[in-house]
Design an enzyme around this catalytic site. Structure first.
Site, PDB file in Angstrom:
ATOM      1  N   CYS A   1      36.619  36.260  34.194  1.00 56.05           N
ATOM      2  CA  CYS A   1      36.929  36.804  32.682  1.00 56.05           C
ATOM      3  C   CYS A   1      35.578  36.836  31.961  1.00 56.05           C
ATOM      4  CB  CYS A   1      37.651  35.727  31.992  1.00 56.05           C
ATOM      5  SG  CYS A   1      39.266  35.394  32.516  1.00 56.05           S
TER       6      CYS A   1
ATOM      7  N   ARG B   1      32.965  40.526  36.034  1.00 52.31           N
ATOM      8  CA  ARG B   1      33.554  38.943  35.862  1.00 52.31           C
ATOM      9  C   ARG B   1      35.115  38.683  36.206  1.00 52.31           C
ATOM     10  NH1 ARG B   1      29.908  36.137  32.643  1.00 52.31           N
ATOM     11  NH2 ARG B   1      31.402  34.634  32.451  1.00 52.31           N
TER      12      ARG B   1
ATOM     13  N   TRP C   1      40.220  37.398  35.247  1.00 55.73           N
ATOM     14  CA  TRP C   1      40.399  37.102  36.458  1.00 55.73           C
ATOM     15  C   TRP C   1      41.332  36.007  36.443  1.00 55.73           C
ATOM     16  CZ3 TRP C   1      39.741  32.466  39.419  1.00 55.73           C
ATOM     17  CH2 TRP C   1      39.641  32.591  40.790  1.00 55.73           C
TER      18      TRP C   1
ATOM     19  N   ASN D   1      38.027  32.616  28.220  1.00 56.69           N
ATOM     20  CA  ASN D   1      37.266  32.674  29.457  1.00 56.69           C
ATOM     21  C   ASN D   1      37.089  31.063  29.697  1.00 56.69           C
ATOM     22  OD1 ASN D   1      35.817  32.841  31.831  1.00 56.69           O
ATOM     23  ND2 ASN D   1      33.778  32.842  30.753  1.00 56.69           N
ATOM     24  N   GLY D   2      37.951  30.632  30.505  1.00 58.06           N
ATOM     25  CA  GLY D   2      38.011  29.250  31.164  1.00 58.06           C
ATOM     26  C   GLY D   2      39.463  28.860  31.308  1.00 58.06           C
TER      27      GLY D   2
ATOM     28  N   GLU E   1      25.782  34.605  56.033  1.00 56.64           N
ATOM     29  CA  GLU E   1      25.525  35.291  55.045  1.00 56.64           C
ATOM     30  C   GLU E   1      25.873  36.795  55.242  1.00 56.64           C
ATOM     31  OE1 GLU E   1      25.319  35.224  51.931  1.00 56.64           O
ATOM     32  OE2 GLU E   1      24.673  37.357  51.148  1.00 56.64           O
TER      33      GLU E   1
ATOM     34  N   LYS F   1      29.210  38.652  53.611  1.00 55.86           N
ATOM     35  CA  LYS F   1      29.175  40.119  53.235  1.00 55.86           C
ATOM     36  C   LYS F   1      30.272  40.931  53.749  1.00 55.86           C
ATOM     37  CE  LYS F   1      27.149  39.275  50.682  1.00 55.86           C
ATOM     38  NZ  LYS F   1      26.554  38.462  49.669  1.00 55.86           N
TER      39      LYS F   1
ATOM     40  N   GLU G   1      34.008  39.958  52.808  1.00 58.65           N
ATOM     41  CA  GLU G   1      34.064  39.904  51.290  1.00 58.65           C
ATOM     42  C   GLU G   1      34.346  41.258  50.658  1.00 58.65           C
ATOM     43  OE1 GLU G   1      31.489  38.066  48.343  1.00 58.65           O
ATOM     44  OE2 GLU G   1      29.874  38.937  49.444  1.00 58.65           O
TER      45      GLU G   1
ATOM     46  N   HIS H   1      31.205  26.672  71.919  1.00 59.13           N
ATOM     47  CA  HIS H   1      32.158  25.484  71.664  1.00 59.13           C
ATOM     48  C   HIS H   1      33.417  26.077  70.972  1.00 59.13           C
ATOM     49  CE1 HIS H   1      29.299  22.562  72.849  1.00 59.13           C
ATOM     50  NE2 HIS H   1      28.316  23.206  72.300  1.00 59.13           N
TER      51      HIS H   1
ATOM     52  N   LYS I   1      32.169  37.634  40.024  1.00 60.40           N
ATOM     53  CA  LYS I   1      31.004  37.501  40.212  1.00 60.40           C
ATOM     54  C   LYS I   1      30.529  35.945  39.698  1.00 60.40           C
ATOM     55  CE  LYS I   1      26.471  39.491  40.611  1.00 60.40           C
ATOM     56  NZ  LYS I   1      26.675  39.093  42.365  1.00 60.40           N
TER      57      LYS I   1
HETATM   58  C1  G6P Z   1      30.810  34.025  43.520  1.00 61.05           C
HETATM   59  C2  G6P Z   1      29.945  35.413  43.843  1.00 61.05           C
HETATM   60  C3  G6P Z   1      28.859  35.354  44.981  1.00 61.05           C
HETATM   61  C4  G6P Z   1      28.055  33.947  44.591  1.00 61.05           C
HETATM   62  C5  G6P Z   1      28.777  32.707  44.154  1.00 61.05           C
HETATM   63  C6  G6P Z   1      28.124  31.717  43.513  1.00 61.05           C
HETATM   64  O1  G6P Z   1      31.506  33.930  44.699  1.00 61.05           O
HETATM   65  O2  G6P Z   1      30.843  36.536  44.176  1.00 61.05           O
HETATM   66  O3  G6P Z   1      28.214  36.504  44.994  1.00 61.05           O
HETATM   67  O4  G6P Z   1      27.197  33.767  45.539  1.00 61.05           O
HETATM   68  O5  G6P Z   1      29.938  33.016  43.132  1.00 61.05           O
HETATM   69  O6  G6P Z   1      27.464  32.250  42.101  1.00 61.05           O
HETATM   70  P1  G6P Z   1      26.080  31.860  41.586  1.00 61.05           P
HETATM   71  O7  G6P Z   1      26.138  32.853  40.412  1.00 61.05           O
HETATM   72  O8  G6P Z   1      26.163  30.425  41.185  1.00 61.05           O
HETATM   73  O9  G6P Z   1      25.020  32.270  42.551  1.00 61.05           O
END
Ligand code: G6P
Length: 614
Positions: free
Chosen positions: A2, A27, A74, A100-101, A487, A491, A494, A510, A609
């Site tokens: 949010c 956000r 969100w 937001n929260g 990672e 990517k 997501e 395994h 994000k």
């Molecule tokens: C969300 C974002 C990711 C990020 C994660 C942790 O899932 O989409 O890209 O790695 O949060 O966020 P931070 O801001 O703590 O790195």
């Protein structure tokens, strides 16, 4: 999670609020809404969807007014629909709120208000707060700011809120606890409020970061005043923003994610700037200098993070153990905080967070701090909550990252971790002087090498075209490149919604090997280095099961090249630095696959994000 934005001043509020919402859309983008006060009346426009849907919904309706606020959501409580969209209004619609929260005790408050005749329209926790503030305002006959303060005393949870009331058309009241809120102070009484500074920077560089438990009142005549929830007045601490507007634009790229991938030679250089001195043969991290000795003497390091930041932490584990010989544990912040973990006063905690706002990471820090550990932060957003609660830290200096999938923040985090490990290793004598100097030279050449890796983009695109319709993918790596495999898989899943898993290459036997057939793309990081021969064996095993092999190899490699269906070459470098290069083709691969599948790369479904809820 949010985004909120508000404005009070001489200009028209609506375009400022809409512009701000566009900047905060990373956000959350389930729904959007605005509230304006027009000639003593409260006007609220809101709908499911993105900010562009909101604009279409508002259409030609009147948007006049010099005080207004907006929200991009969100969803937490209640599905994303028009009714659950913010702003939420009180019973008679006099007062509106954006939030937001999460209000954790909203059900109990709602029940009590229901008995007092309140009727609720939405499923949200936020609407309850609008009713509660209005109820206090009318029954106790107090002004808006006081009603907010009294209401918040009975609230449990996290919030950044802004409240508007048509009966006080020249006032905005905001408050925060655990969720961020920045106030911009413009010329001649113009005031801005937002979840971060991005909606504010084009109007003013003077900002105040509201602290937890503070309530800010903006009055058209009196300007900004701050008090805390106990009603003690606070002096606003005005800071100057360092952010630049261009950093918030796409700069000719189709998506922020692609721009951010291409920015990496620059962002890694910025992470190194002033810290790596090859000529003098030293690493200096100004932000942790005062606590340096603690790091050097550390008997154990705990690394905390979520998502991509957790992956960077895993690379950190290899770095600290290898170069500085310190045992490391890497923890998902969300698990750590609820596990009754063992934390001692001589423990060093490194918290990694791009946004500096992730709720779980924040809570994990508080827990470790409460048990006496020394906390170092590695954050990207300057002035963020995590950066402010840690004892010391190093910013990554990657610049604003807007694409929801993290790219340049990851390489910047790994760069800072590398500097830290090298600095400790040199001081402890766990890394030989010649090796240390070689590493400094290598690290200095990484930005240029990343630039060369970006030159493989056309080849990556060709591969993306072949595998864009895959339904599964496996990513394999060993040693320093095991976290890179994780990672890479994150990517892909997501942003393209292809199921992908990352594994340590040897673990394939395994379980995951059972999945391999001629349909399965297997992305293997098979660069020259300590575990090269072992990875070659794993590649053979995949080939024997007819899996399709996409290999990331070192320039000039012949062995893996012959075995693989496709190879992408990266320049040779020291083992500890390979993640900084090998992750880049994986970022590009997921980006191009997602674009070819027609996915919204910058705003993938269901994600946000900045995760300010646990
Ligand atoms: C969300 C974002 C990711 C990020 C994660 C942790 O899932 O989409 O890209 O790695 O949060 O966020 P931070 O801001 O703590 O790195």
């Amino acid at each position: 999670m949010c985004g909120i934005v508000a404005y009070l001043g001489r200009k028209q509020a609506y375009p400022i609020v809409i512009n701000g919402l566009r900047r905060l859309e990373y956000r959350g983008y389930d729904s959007a809404g605005v509230a304006l006060i027009q000639e003593g009346a409260m006007r609220i426009y809101k709908c499911q969807g993105k900010v562009s849907d909101l604009e279409a919904h508002v259409g030609a309706s009147s948007t006049a007014g010099t005080v207004g606020m907006g929200h991009t959501r969100w969803a937490t409580h209640g599905p994303p629909n028009d009714i659950n969209a913010h702003p939420h209004a009180s019973n008679k619609g006099d007062l509106a709120i954006i939030h937001n929260g999460i209000i954790e005790n909203y059900a109990a408050i709602k029940e009590e208000l229901r008995h007092r005749g309140h009727v609720f329209k939405s499923d949200t926790d936020t609407e309850v707060l609008a009713h509660l503030i209005d109820d206090i305002r009318t029954t106790e006959e107090v002004d808006l700011a006081e009603a907010v303060r009294l209401a918040l005393q009975s609230v449990v949870g996290a919030y950044a809120i802004v409240v508007m009331d048509r009966r006080s058309p020249d006032t905005l009241v905001a408050a925060r606890k655990s969720s961020p809120l920045v106030i911009g102070i413009g010329d001649d009484g113009d005031h801005y409020m937002a979840s971060d500074a991005t909606p504010i920077v084009e109007y003013t560089r003077n900002v105040v970061y509201l602290e937890d438990g503070e309530i800010a009142v903006i009055d058209r005549d009196k300007g900004l005043t701050i008090r805390n929830i106990k009603n003690q007045s606070k002096t606003p601490f005005i800071q100057e923003l360092e952010m630049h507007l261009e950093a918030l634009e796409k700069g000719g790229y189709d998506h922020f994610m692609l721009k951010e991938i291409h920015e990496q030679p620059r962002s890694i250089r910025d992470s190194l700037r002033g810290r790596l001195n090859v000529a003098k043969g030293e690493v200096v991290l100004g932000g942790i200098k005062d606590h340096e000795q603690k790091l050097i003497n550390a008997r154990r390091i705990l690394i905390l993070g979520c998502g991509t930041s957790w992956h960077a932490g895993l690379v950190g584990e290899y770095l600290f153990e290898d170069l500085a010989r310190i045992p490391v544990e890497v923890e998902y912040a969300s698990e750590f905080r609820y596990r009754n973990p063992i934390v001692n006063e001589d423990d060093i905690v490194i918290a990694i967070s791009q946004s500096g706002e992730t709720a779980d990471t924040m809570a994990a820090i508080e827990l470790a701090k409460g048990r006496g550990a020394t906390i170092f932060g590695i954050c990207n957003v300057v002035g963020s909550s995590i950066a402010r609660v840690t004892h010391a830290g190093s910013y990554t200096h990657a610049g604003p990252e807007i694409g929801v999938a993290s790219t340049k923040a990851f390489t910047a985090q790994v760069t800072v971790l590398t500097l830290m490990a090298l600095m400790i290793g040199q001081r402890k004598g766990t890394i030989a002087s010649s090796a240390f100097h070689r590493m400094l030279n290598e690290l200095d050449s990484i930005p240029d090498k990343v630039q060369r890796v970006l030159g493989t983009e056309e080849e990556v695109k060709r591969i993306a075209r072949i595998y864009k319709d895959a339904t599964n993918a496996l990513y394999l790596g060993r040693g320093y490149c095991f976290p890179v495999a994780l990672e890479g898989a994150l990517k892909l899943k997501e942003i393209s919604y292809i199921h992908a898993e990352g594994y340590p290459a040897a673990e394939m036997k395994h379980g995951p090997i059972a999945l391999i057939d001629e349909e399965m793309p297997v992305i293997v990081i098979a660069t020259k280095g300590a575990s090269y021969e072992k990875v070659v064996s794993n590649v053979q095993e995949v080939k024997a099961r007819k899996g399709k092999i996409i290999a990331i190899v070192t320039e000039g490699d012949r062995v893996v090249r012959e075995l693989a269906d496709h190879s992408i070459e990266i320049p040779e470098t020291a083992d500890p630095l390979v993640p900084l290069l090998s992750v880049v083709p994986l970022q590009l691969l997921s980006y191009h696959i997602a674009v070819m599948r027609g996915c919204n790369v910058d705003q993938p479904r269901n994600l946000a994000k900045s995760v300010t809820v646990e």
